[in-house]
Design a protein around this motif. Structure first.
Motif, short mmCIF file in Angstrom:
data_model
loop_
_atom_site.label_atom_id
_atom_site.label_comp_id
_atom_site.label_asym_id
_atom_site.label_seq_id
_atom_site.Cartn_x
_atom_site.Cartn_y
_atom_site.Cartn_z
N CYS A 306 0.79 -1.32 0.18
CA CYS A 306 -0.01 -0.06 0.11
C CYS A 306 0.87 1.21 0.12
CB CYS A 306 -1.05 0.16 1.20
SG CYS A 306 -2.09 1.46 1.31
N CYS A 308 -0.16 4.42 0.71
CA CYS A 308 -1.08 5.56 1.54
C CYS A 308 -0.06 6.29 2.37
CB CYS A 308 -2.24 5.01 2.29
SG CYS A 308 -1.91 4.15 4.07
N CYS A 311 1.21 3.74 5.44
CA CYS A 311 2.04 2.76 5.04
C CYS A 311 3.37 3.34 4.63
CB CYS A 311 1.44 2.16 4.18
SG CYS A 311 -0.03 1.06 4.61
N HIS A 337 -5.57 4.55 6.14
CA HIS A 337 -5.45 3.22 5.52
C HIS A 337 -6.56 2.58 4.94
CE1 HIS A 337 -3.50 -0.59 4.11
NE2 HIS A 337 -4.48 -0.90 4.86
ZN LIG Z 1 -1.81 1.97 3.66
#
Ligand SMILES: [Zn+2]
Ligand SMILES: N#Cc1ccc(CCNc2nc3cc4nc(N)[nH]c(=O)c4cc3[nH]2)cc1
Length: 373
Positions: A306, A308, A311, A337
């Protein structure tokens, strides 16, 4: 001028999925779309800027909650919900029916409407179809929902039939009471429980009233997923192809895939935001309860695949620590997330429809997520 216009961009050649665009007074929404839920005029822990950053295009809010607090008259005085919450993209408001049945202390349902006690202070209230529309007109959402009854699951056939027929009469009253059809699109809601003939009856009656969009209600109420999929198999195709189709209260990855494949364009659910606050995150390899001890020294991201904000900048160990320490940042990072995960999933689903590889993508996602062993 229509408040909301649906533009069908492409129909999948392998299933009933479709790509579309929803033109609204506050902007264009690419469909199929997931709508984050902002029940009380906020998507919990998120600022509007953060919501835009993660790709949210439209959010949902609730008539029942905003009527009880702070009051729709106050929101109207503030300039409407968009201004009040500083969100300048599209908003959809649910009509209050479902919330009254699931939250308030329901006193009585009559032809006139629903009498209930507030879950906040026990005070007595009455919401009619006209009242629900008055509240939604004051809030000013781009899409508003008809006031309906969502029968509990399971319900016997006779109850469901009587309920859907009242929901149709209420839908007509909503349409007649609606003051701003040119700036707020009123969507009809199809009921009928888990009964094929009653779903057909409700769909016909609601479509005959002619709305700019249609929701499938009465699902995601505890029924097994196989029953939901079966109801969608025969209900979604009954809805006009040139109007948006909205499946209410649905939001786990498998339900999104199965709904899109059956022709659904819009989804909403509190799942990603609610489980985030309890320390559960969605990852490409299934759910992960980050507050569990096993992650105490796990210095990898929530989901290594991921990209984001959470992350890219924090580890499972740190976020677990925040949850254990009851820090507010825990809920924020997990929410960022989870919403990003579902919004990204919908973006990938739109891409897969475009490239005629949705069923292959579903297979690949299900295997990795653990839906298929
Ligand atoms: Zn994430
Ligand atoms: N975490 C979590 C979590 C919490 C609740 C749910 C179920 C939501 N299901 C659901 N919302 C609905 C809203 C609805 N609104 C209206 N007006 N009518 C419905 O029939 C209706 C049906 C719904 N079914 C799913 C996940």
């Amino acid at each position: 001028m229509m408040a909301v216009k649906y533009e069908l961009i492409k129909k999948s050649n392998e299933c009933n999925a479709r790509l579309g665009r929803l033109h609204t007074p506050h902007g264009i929404v690419e469909t199929p779309i997931f709508m984050p839920v902002g029940t009380k005029a906020t998507v919990k822990t998120m600022t509007p800027e953060e919501l835009k950053e993660i790709g949210a295009q439209i959010i949902l809010s609730n008539t029942y909650h905003l009527y009880l607090r702070p009051g729709h008259d106050l929101v109207e005085e503030a300039g409407g919900l968009h201004k009040f919450m500083n969100w300048d993209k599209p908003i959809l408001t649910d009509s209050g029916g479902f919330q009254v049945f699931s939250l308030g202390d329901l006193r009585k349902i009559t032809e006139e409407g629903v009498e209930f006690r507030s879950h906040l202070d026990g005070s007595k209230h009455f919401i009619s179809p006209e009242k629900s529309i008055e509240i939604q007109n004051s809030l000013g959402a781009d899409i508003i929902m008809a006031f309906d009854e969502c029968p509990p699951y399971p319900s016997d056939r006779d109850y469901v039939k009587k309920s859907l027929e009242r929901t149709t009469r209420w839908a007509k009253r909503c349409k007649d009471a609606h003051k701003n059809p040119e700036t707020q699109a009123l969507f009809g809601i199809v009921q009928g429980g888990m009964y094929k003939d009653l779903r057909e009856q409700s769909a016909k009656e609601i479509i005959d009233l002619d709305f700019p969009g249609y929701a499938i209600g009465g699902l995601s109420v505890g029924e097994p997923k196989e029953i939901m999929y079966e109801v969608l198999d025969y209900t979604a195709p009954l809805l006009p192809e040139d109007k948006p189709r909205y499946l209410m209260g649905v939001g786990s990855p498998n339900y999104l895939f199965e709904g899109v494949i059956r022709g659904i364009d819009m989804f909403d659910c509190v799942l990603p935001t609610r489980i985030a606050r309890n320390g559960t995150v969605l990852t490409s390899h299934g759910r992960l309860v980050v507050r569990n001890a096993e992650y105490a020294r796990d210095f990898s991201p929530l989901d290594p695949e991921c990209d984001c904000y959470a992350c890219k900048n924090y580890t499972r160990a740190y976020i677990r620590h925040l949850f254990k320490a009851n820090e507010i940042l825990a809920a924020r990072l997990a929410t960022i997330h989870n919403l990003y995960f579902l919004l990204k999933l919908m973006e990938n689903i739109r891409k897969a429809i475009k490239e005629d590889r949705l069923l292959e993508y579903r297979e690949e996602f299900y295997k990795k997520y653990g839906y298929i062993k």
